[in-house]
Write an enzyme that holds these catalytic residues in place. Structure first.
Site, PDB file in Angstrom:
ATOM      1  CG  HIS A   1      -2.089  -0.871   1.076  1.00  0.00           C
ATOM      2  ND1 HIS A   1      -3.128  -0.572   0.217  1.00  0.00           N
ATOM      3  CD2 HIS A   1      -2.403  -2.038   1.642  1.00  0.00           C
ATOM      4  CE1 HIS A   1      -4.020  -1.529   0.271  1.00  0.00           C
ATOM      5  NE2 HIS A   1      -3.610  -2.445   1.126  1.00  0.00           N
TER       6      HIS A   1
ATOM      7  CB  CYS B   1      -7.540  -2.778 -15.456  1.00  0.00           C
ATOM      8  SG  CYS B   1      -8.249  -4.254 -14.706  1.00  0.00           S
TER       9      CYS B   1
HETATM   10  C1  PEP Z   1      -5.389  -6.952 -10.893  1.00  0.00           C
HETATM   11  O1  PEP Z   1      -5.460  -7.955 -10.170  1.00  0.00           O
HETATM   12  O2  PEP Z   1      -4.563  -6.833 -11.811  1.00  0.00           O
HETATM   13  C2  PEP Z   1      -6.293  -5.801 -10.687  1.00  0.00           C
HETATM   14  C3  PEP Z   1      -6.339  -4.806 -11.533  1.00  0.00           C
HETATM   15  O3  PEP Z   1      -7.067  -5.788  -9.589  1.00  0.00           O
HETATM   16  P1  PEP Z   1      -6.545  -5.527  -8.098  1.00  0.00           P
HETATM   17  O4  PEP Z   1      -5.159  -4.988  -8.172  1.00  0.00           O
HETATM   18  O5  PEP Z   1      -7.529  -4.564  -7.515  1.00  0.00           O
HETATM   19  O6  PEP Z   1      -6.636  -6.890  -7.490  1.00  0.00           O
END
Ligand code: PEP
Ligand code: MG
Length: 540
Positions: A181, A489
């Site tokens: 974080h 993403c």
């Molecule tokens: C991922 O797992 O790549 C993602 C975009 O979601 P998070 O980081 O929120 O798990």
């Protein structure tokens, strides 16, 4: 004498300044000699710590605010300080009583079989130090001089947020991971950060240079290192200015291939000063921030108001809102299962939503109503098998039908899935989704069997290793064969160093933190897809 230490780049940038090692606040305290006044001193310190945290919450957003809320909840639970008050009543001085009681509590968390509790030990360390600092009158963050290079073993998000970064500075951690974080916070605030330096904190004092592009820390830099820094600082300033200018332009490769650039947000406040023209839409809204309120889970109206605000901000551009992805690295106290041996492999994401249809239905209703105010797309996290998608779809259809029957304006938004579980990536052709979005953060940790929150194995979860690139290529093929819209993403999408490899697999849409858009567009413009060997390139 100049000393060089190599770590992992966690947030890009460079800095020169005085090292400021952050250790626990153990300034001497004069004991009052009376149990009642010692108890009063502890009560005041607890109160002051709570006030600090509430002040920090007001200045924070998303995940950071959620972590702080969790700490406030711990502080407000009388059970936490009870052993310390008992020890004071038995004649111990306040700071020793508190320290001892917290050591016991932390040991309990660290020895737990439950990964979730082990991970929470960091919050307890943070609380221990904050209260102790108030007891001993050695406020932790207030002492950090502006522009300092803050050095620590690891740093709790609340301590990062308590430091004044307005004059720059940098963060160097002897342990820590690039996906923690605090690393995420450093990236979103543009503070250069290096983690995993693997050196004793005691060695870090004096002037230092941080090159967070390369993951280097140079203590007591000599003339050559300083001269190099001057060159790098100029290049960095130019790169930042170019990125700011590039952010407003469309993303197109050198050979003329348009690339969609979308935003990842964890809180609508991140959009406050942003021009929607910098992006082609929002590729990921992490909705977990709504679910960290200590007063309970958000109701339909609260959720609808937030989703509608985001949809309207985008002015017609697509807005992909992910249903609750609680669990794993995103636990929600009181909601996610507390006794799982491995929460990353447990009831998280869509699995938890399907186990709690009351919560899921409320969110889907709010999303369907918000879809009246923009181009809302609903995305499901942690999908593993097609039947989970089918079940979610039937629940969405039922809620949209119920809203229509009640005369409440709503729209059946498109329903897509994250591709972040290897099973879904391998069998992507089996999913009847309206769109796919690759979650490279989770996909990499599951493919490499290397936890995303464990710095020691971070290198193994490289999103550009052959296994990952093959999977991306495979998903691109499955999506193209059925004309399913595809994006990515995970954090890899905003990293200029990984973008060429991602585009070579055929990906044409990337979603990233707003601060990374300019740099990503510049990286895209520098790529000529024709120069990639045929064998490594997705046929266009
Ligand atoms: C991922 O797992 O790549 C993602 C975009 O979601 P998070 O980081 O929120 O798990
Ligand atoms: Mg994920």
């Amino acid at each position: 004498m100049e000393k060089r230490f190599a770590g992992r780049p966690a947030s890009p940038g460079i800095a020169l300044g005085a090292l400021f090692p952050l250790t626990i606040g153990t300034g001497a305290r004069v004991a009052s000699g009376a149990a009642e006044s010692e108890a009063e001193a502890l009560r005041s310190a607890l109160y002051a710590a709570r006030a600090d945290l509430k002040g920090l919450i007001e200045r924070s957003t998303g995940d950071a605010a959620a972590i702080l809320e969790f700490q406030v909840a711990l502080l407000e639970d009388d059970v936490l300080a009870e052993p310390a008050f008992s020890a004071i009543a038995a004649g111990r001085v306040a700071d020793h009583a508190w320290l001892h009681a917290m050591q016991q509590e932390i040991a309990g968390y660290e020895l737990s079989d439950d990964e979730y509790f082990r991970a929470r030990a960091a919050d307890l360390y943070d609380l221990r130090d904050r209260v102790l600092a108030h007891l001993t009158g050695s406020a932790i963050e207030a002492a950090v001089p502006p522009g300092a290079i803050v050095a620590a073993v690891d740093l709790a998000p609340s301590r990062f947020l308590g430091i004044d970064w307005s004059c720059g500075g940098a963060l160097v951690l002897t342990a820590g991971s690039t996906t923690s974080h605090v690393a995420m916070l450093a990236r979103s605030r543009g503070i250069p950060a290096v983690t995993g330096l693997g050196v004793d904190l005691a060695e870090l004092s004096g002037q230092a240079l941080v090159d967070a592009h390369r993951g280097m820390l140079i203590v007591n830099p000599g003339p050559a290192a300083r001269a190099q820094f001057d060159c790098d600082a100029k290049a960095d300033a130019i790169a930042r200015a170019l990125a700011a200018a590039a952010a407003m332009r469309p993303a197109v490769t050198a050979d003329g291939t348009p690339i969609r650039i979308m935003l990842n947000i964890s809180d609508p406040r991140e959009l406050a000063d942003l021009d929607p023209a910098i992006c082609d839409g929002i590729g990921l809204v992490r909705t977990e921030f709504l679910f960290h309120d200590r007063h309970g889970l958000p109701d339909e109206e609260q959720q609808y108001a937030v989703y509608r605000r985001i949809a309207e901000w985008a002015q017609g551009r697509p807005v992909t809102i992910r249903t609750l992805d609680a669990g794993g690295d995103k636990p929600i106290p009181g909601f996610t299962p507390a006794a799982e041996s491995n929460p990353f492999l447990g009831v998280r994401g869509l699995r938890l939503s399907l186990a709690r249809p009351d919560v899921f239905r409320t969110q889907l209703r709010a999303l369907a109503r918000a879809a009246m105010h923009g181009h809302v797309k609903i995305m499901l996290p942690m999908v593993t098998q097609p039947r989970e998608l089918a079940l979610a779809r039937s629940i969405l259809d039922a809620e949209v039908g119920a809203l229509a029957a009640a005369g409440i304006p709503a729209r059946r938004a498109s329903l897509g899935i994250m591709i972040e579980v290897p099973a879904a990536a391998i069998a992507a052709d089996q999913f009847d989704a309206d769109f796919f979005s690759v979650g490279s953060n989770d996909l990499a940790q599951y493919v490499a069997a290397a936890g995303r929150d464990i710095g020691a194995v971070a290198d193994l979860a490289d999103p550009t290793q052959p296994a990952m690139l093959r999977l991306f290529r495979h998903v691109v093929g499955a999506a193209r064969a059925r004309d399913i819209d595809l994006s990515l993403c995970g954090d890899a999408g905003g990293d200029s160093r990984t973008i060429p490899a991602l585009l070579a697999t055929g990906l044409r849409s990337l979603s990233m933190a707003p601060a990374l858009v300019g740099g990503a567009k510049r990286a895209v413009a520098a790529i000529d897809l024709r120069s990639i060997p045929e064998s490594e390139r997705w046929p266009t």
